[in-house]
Design an enzyme around this catalytic site. Structure first.
Site, PDB file in Angstrom:
ATOM      1  N   ASP A   1      -7.067  -3.190   5.722  1.00 45.05           N
ATOM      2  CA  ASP A   1      -6.899  -2.239   6.815  1.00 45.05           C
ATOM      3  C   ASP A   1      -6.971  -0.788   6.337  1.00 45.05           C
ATOM      4  O   ASP A   1      -7.322   0.110   7.099  1.00 45.05           O
ATOM      5  CB  ASP A   1      -5.542  -2.462   7.499  1.00 45.05           C
TER       6      ASP A   1
ATOM      7  N   THR B   1       0.855  -1.188   0.000  1.00 40.98           N
ATOM      8  CA  THR B   1       0.000   0.000   0.000  1.00 40.98           C
ATOM      9  C   THR B   1       0.884   1.228   0.000  1.00 40.98           C
ATOM     10  O   THR B   1       1.892   1.248   0.719  1.00 40.98           O
ATOM     11  CB  THR B   1      -0.860   0.020   1.282  1.00 40.98           C
TER      12      THR B   1
ATOM     13  N   ARG C   1     -13.931  -7.343  -0.508  1.00 45.97           N
ATOM     14  CA  ARG C   1     -13.049  -7.400   0.676  1.00 45.97           C
ATOM     15  C   ARG C   1     -12.474  -6.019   0.996  1.00 45.97           C
ATOM     16  O   ARG C   1     -12.013  -5.300   0.126  1.00 45.97           O
ATOM     17  CB  ARG C   1     -11.904  -8.371   0.410  1.00 45.97           C
TER      18      ARG C   1
HETATM   19  N1  ASP Z   1      -2.651  -3.626   3.724  1.00 45.31           N
HETATM   20  C1  ASP Z   1      -3.124  -3.867   2.387  1.00 45.31           C
HETATM   21  C2  ASP Z   1      -4.363  -4.723   2.438  1.00 45.31           C
HETATM   22  O1  ASP Z   1      -4.426  -5.665   3.204  1.00 45.31           O
HETATM   23  C3  ASP Z   1      -2.114  -4.516   1.489  1.00 45.31           C
HETATM   24  C4  ASP Z   1      -0.669  -4.110   1.715  1.00 45.31           C
HETATM   25  O2  ASP Z   1      -0.403  -3.040   2.201  1.00 45.31           O
HETATM   26  O3  ASP Z   1       0.227  -4.897   1.430  1.00 45.31           O
HETATM   27  O4  ASP Z   1      -5.254  -4.481   1.673  1.00 45.31           O
END
Ligand code: ASP
Length: 314
Positions: free
Chosen positions: A179, A148, A176
């Site tokens: 976070d 992210t 879905r």
């Molecule tokens: N945290 C993000 C999610 O679960 C993905 C990531 O940051 O790697 O959607």
């Protein structure tokens, strides 16, 4: 004087360079996030983001203003060019600050935000390949190892804010939410203390509301100590209670412009833009439960670019 910024992953470097002399705090964070959203070579955010199990690119984004505690987020939204703009716009309202799916898209259209088909051939081919390798849709789990883009900013006057954007885990279920759009998990900002953000397996990050916890600890600890404490404790808790913990990396910035970062992975890259230094790529490590930081070497930076050209890096 310019703002201090910190962002997750090397992919934020171009955006951080673009906003290095931007003095408006919100603009500097939003434009740095948009730069990554618009780059199809980065497969975990915006255009070119890796699709969900059905081959659709569904995006999550959030923005938080540390002065007012205003918060806005969108989740599982398709066809939005820059989800961070919708998150920022939502943060200016008193109600209905977090919108998902169709509602988020309708809000964006009503507010004149640009649309885009975020499905890019490179990401689509990765999806096709993954589907061929595992034909049984029901048994296919969302992939870890996604990224992210999270950008935190602190103004010379002590205001902080946070912006995050992601396409979420590759092959996630439709609808879905990770976070990133959840307040206190993907990011949090309070100018009385500082701002924090997280990247990694959203399902594990949200179990500890990690960004909120880092901001809370920064009231008395340095950003670096707060990051290390939270990653160490939460990783240990999940390993003890569930037997495993996904990858988690965090960044933090206090209202004085001091920053910190920590990970439970071998290596996590991030970018820091301090007013007199310009953007620099750093690496955080966790080896034998010891946390360390270093400036990325030329060699690391060259290898990284080679990986992006080959379509294997982010
Ligand atoms: N945290 C993000 C999610 O679960 C993905 C990531 O940051 O790697 O959607």
């Amino acid at each position: 004087m310019c703002n201090t910024l910190i962002a997750t992953w090397r992919m934020a470097l171009e955006g951080m360079t673009e906003v290095a002399s931007e003095t408006n705090l919100h603009q500097s964070v939003i434009r740095a996030v948009m730069n990554v959203e618009n780059n199809p070579l980065y497969h975990s955010v915006g255009y070119g983001g890796l699709p969900n199990i059905d081959g659709e690119v569904e995006l999550d984004a959030a923005f938080m203003d540390g002065d007012t505690l205003d918060y806005g987020a969108v989740g599982a939204v398709r066809y939005l060019k820059n989800p961070i703009l919708a998150a920022w716009a939502l943060s200016r309202y008193q109600r209905s600050n977090v919108l998902a799916g169709e509602g988020a898209l309708t809000f964006a259209i009503q507010n004149g935000l640009a649309l885009r088909d975020n499905r890019h051939p490179l990401a689509h081919n990765k999806w096709l390949l993954a589907r061929q390798q595992k034909r049984d849709k029901e048994r296919q789990e969302a992939y870890d190892g996604h990224d992210t883009v999270c950008v935190l900013g602190a103004s010379p006057g002590g205001s902080v804010c946070a912006g995050v954007s992601t396409s979420g885990l590759f092959l996630k279920r439709a609808g879905r939410l990770g976070d990133s759009p959840l307040i206190g998990s993907g990011c949090y900002a309070d100018s009385a203390s500082g701002a924090a953000a997280a990247t990694g397996v959203g399902e594990d990050i949200m179990k500890g509301c990690l960004s909120w916890e880092i901001v809370r600890q920064m009231a008395t600890l340095s950003p670096q100590l707060a990051c290390e404490n939270v990653v160490r404790q939460h990783t240990a808790t999940l390993r003890q209670r569930k037997g495993e913990c996904g990858s988690i990396s965090v960044i933090a910035l206090n209202q004085a412009g001091q920053w910190g970062a920590a990970t439970n992975k071998e290596t996590f890259s991030f970018v820091v833009n301090e007013p007199d230094k310009g953007p620099q790529v750093w690496l955080a490590h966790c080896r034998d439960q010891q946390h360390s930081l270093e400036i990325a070497s030329e060699c690391w930076l060259v290898d990284y670019l080679a990986g992006v050209s080959a379509g294997t890096g982010n």
